[in-house]
Design a protein around this motif. Structure first.
Motif: not given
Length: 533
Positions: A444-452
Motif C-alpha cells: 500500500x505504501x508503494x502505490x504512489x511512489x515517485x522516488x523509487x
C-alpha cells in the motif's frame, strides 16, 4: 527490453522481436510470485537451522542425559494421546540440527462422533516430554510452504504454472542473447547510463546462473505439476495401473485391515536397531502400520551415505521379521531414483553447508534479476509517450511493493518467531497474520511512489532495523541458553544470527549506495505518477 543480437534477416528480426515481447510480458506477469518462490526457496535452504534457532532456546535438550529407549517412548506417547492405531503413524528421528523426535499420528476427537485429526508433536529424546506442537514454531515451515504452494490450497499448481512460464522465459532469454552470450559474458558497463547497467546486470546474472536456473525450473516444474506427469505415466507406461505407479514411486501403503489379535511389539524395535546398524545407512524415520496387532508392519527409512540421492527403505512384518518390501542401491527403481535425484538437487541435500550457501547466493542473484527485469520494462515504457502512466505505476508498485514487501515481511516473521510467547494460543496464526499484514502495508505504501531509489533505500533500512532488533531480542531473552547450546554443539542459533547480520550489512550497503547519488534520478522515476487515464 533491448537485445545485443543483430539478426541477419527480417524473419530472424521478427522472431527475436516476438521473443523479446513474450519474454518481457510473461516475466512481468509472474515476477511477484517468481520472486517469492526464489526468495522463500533461498531461506528454506536453512530450514533446519531456522527451526533450531526458533525452538531450542525455549526447549534446550540436555545432552548429558541418555536417550530414553524408543520402545518406551512410543508406548508413553500412545498412552498420552488417543491415537488411531488402525492406520499408521510416523516418527522422524532427531538430527544434529533438530534434536527432537517428531511424532505424526491421527488422534480421535473429544467425542465418538468427532472426526480424526492429524497431530504432530516434538518430543525431547532425553526426558520424553512433549515440548511443543510441530506447528507452534511455524516460521521455517511457513517459508517452506510459501516456496512450493504459497501456503494456500491448490497453490502448488499455481507455482507449477509459474515455473513453466519461467522455463519459457529462461529459454527465450537464451535465444535473445545467443549470439553474444560468450562475448559479453562478464560485460557490465559501470560508466554508462543507468539503463545499460540494469540490462547488463540482468543479462550477466541470467547467463551465469543458467545451469542453476535450468535445474530449478525443470525440477520445480516436475515436483509441482507431478499430477500431470502421473497421468501421462499411468496412461502410456503403466497401462492405467495407478497403484503400480505409486508402488514404484515409493507411495505404496498396506491395504489389509487391522487384525483383532494383539501382538507384543518389542521385535519391531529389534528390527529397527538391526537395520540401523547396517553400513552406509543413516536412519531418518520409522512408519508403523497397525501398531500392536499381529499383522503390524514397520517401515524403516534412511539415507544411503555412499550413493548419490539414494534412499533405503525396508518394510518388515513385525510378527516374524519377514521382509515385505525393500528398496536400496541393489534393488534399483528408475522412477523412484529419478524423483530422489530431482529432490536432492532441488534442495541441495547432496553436500554440506558450502553448497547451500552457494545455492543461497545464486537464488538471491536470481531474485535481483527478476527485479531488474521489471525495472527495464518500466524504463522502456516510460520512454514511450503513448504508454499508459497507470500501467507503469501499477508495475512499479507491484515490483517495489511486492518484492520489497516480501523482504520486509520475512524480517517481521523472524522477529515474531522470537518475540511471540511459546505458549500463545494460535501462535502460528499470529505469525502468518503479522507476515501478511506487513506485506500488505508495504504494498500500500508503494502505490504512489515517485522516488523509487529512496523508497527502496527506506525498505532496506527498515529490514535492517527489524533484523537488528531480532538479534538483540535473542540475547536479551535467551543469552544463557544460547551460550549453553553453543557449548553443547548446537551452532544453528548463532549461525542464523550471523546470517541475519550479513543480510543486515548487505541491506545497509545497498541502501547507502541507493542514497549516494540523488542528483540524477532517471526519467522514468520522475515521470511515474498515478494517472487518471
Amino acid at each position: 527490453m533491448n537485445t545485443s543480437m543483430k539478426p541477419d534477416s527480417p524473419v530472424q528480426h521478427k522472431v527475436v522481436k516476438n521473443l523479446i515481447e513474450a519474454h518481457s510480458w510473461l516475466g512481468l506477469i509472474i515476477s511477484p510470485l517468481l520472486f517469492l518462490v526464489f526468495w522463500a526457496g533461498a531461506v528454506t535452504l536453512f530450514h533446519d537451522e531456522i527451526a533450531q534457532w526458533a525452538i531450542t532456546p525455549h526447549h534446550p535438550v540436555d545432552n548429558t542425559q541418555a536417550d530414553i529407549p524408543l520402545a518406551k517412548l512410543v508406548e508413553q506417547k500412545l498412552a498420552e494421546y488417543p491415537v488411531d492405531q488402525a492406520g499408521r503413524f510416523r516418527i522422524n528421528m532427531p538430527t544434529e540440527l533438530v534434536p527432537y523426535y517428531i511424532f505424526y499420528f491421527d488422534v480421535f476427537g473429544d467425542t465418538p462422533q468427532s472426526d480424526r485429526q492429524s497431530m504432530a508433536i516434538l518430543v525431547d529424546p532425553k526426558s520424553g516430554e512433549t515440548v511443543a506442537g510441530k506447528d507452534d514454531f511455524y516460521l521455517s515451515q511457513f517459508i517452506y510452504r510459501l516456496h512450493y504452494n504459497l501456503d494456500l490450497p491448490g497453490g502448488s499448481y499455481l507455482i507449477g504454472v509459474v515455473t513453466l512460464i519461467f522455463l519459457f522465459a529462461l529459454v527465450s532469454g537464451i535465444f535473445i542473447h545467443a549470439r553474444k552470450l560468450l562475448k559479453h559474458f562478464f560485460l557490465y558497463r559501470v560508466d554508462k547510463q543507468r539503463r545499460d547497467k540494469l540490462l547488463d546486470l540482468h543479462t550477466v546474472v541470467g547467463v551465469m546462473t543458467i545451469p542453476f536456473t535450468l535445474m530449478y525450473a525443470l525440477s520445480g516444474l516436475i515436483l509441482n505439476l507431478a499430477i500431470v506427469f502421473q497421468l501421462a505415466f499411468v496412461v502410456f507406461i503403466y497401462q492405467g495401473d495407478r497403484q503400480a505407479l505409486f508402488n514404484d514411486a515409493g507411495f505404496n501403503r498396506t491395504s489389509e485391515p487391522r487384525s483383532e489379535t494383539s501382538l507384543d511389539m518389542s521385535n519391531a524395535f529389534t528390527l529397527i536397531e538391526q537395520t540401523k546398524q547396517q553400513s552406509n545407512f543413516e536412519l531418518r524415520n520409522i512408519i508403523f502400520h497397525h501398531y500392536g496387532a499381529d499383522n503390524a508392519l514397520v517401515q524403516v527409512r534412511g539415507t544411503d551415505t555412499v550413493n548419490f540421492a539414494q534412499r533405503d527403505e525396508v518394510t518388515y512384518r513385525v510378527q516374524d521379521g519377514t521382509v515385505m518390501d525393500k528398496v536400496n542401491a541393489d534393488n534399483y527403481n528408475v522412477f523412484r531414483q529419478g524423483r530422489d535425484v530431482l529432490v536432492t538437487l532441488h534442495f541441495s541435500n547432496f553436500a554440506g553447508l558450502d553448497i547451500r550457501i552457494l545455492y543461497f547466493i545464486l537464488a538471491m542473484a536470481i531474485s535481483a534479476m527478476i527485479v531488474t527485469g521489471n525495472m527495464l520494462w518500466i524504463n522502456k515504457r516510460s520512454a514511450q509517450r503513448q504508454s499508459s502512466q497507470r500501467s507503469i505505476a501499477i508495475v512499479t508498485a507491484m515490483t517495489i511493493g511486492g518484492c520489497g514487501g516480501i523482504i520486509v515481511a520475512t524480517a517481521v516473521g523472524f522477529l515474531c518467531e522470537r518475540l511471540l510467547p511459546a505458549t500463545l494460543s494460535g501462535r502460528s496464526e499470529w505469525l502468518v497474520g503479522c507476515f501478511v499484514t506487513s506485506l500488505l502495508l508495504v504494498m500500500l505504501c508503494s502505490i504512489k511512489v515517485t522516488d523509487i531509489k529512496r523508497h527502496l533505500s527506506q525498505l532496506l533500512l527498515l529490514t535492517s532495523g527489524i533484523l537488528i532488533i531480532t538479534i538483540v531480542a535473542d540475547w536479551l531473552l535467551f543469552s544463557e541458553q544460547i551460550i549453553a547450546l553453543w557449548q553443547s554443539g548446537y551452532h544453528g542459533v548463532i549461525g542464523i544470527q550471523v546470517g541475519m547480520m550479513l543480510v543486515t550489512a548487505v541491506c545497509l550497503l545497498t541502501a547507502n549506495k541507493l542514497g549516494v547519488s540523488p542528483r540524477s534520478q532517471p526519467a522514468m522515476v520522475k515521470n511515474i505518477t498515478p494517472a487518471n487515464g
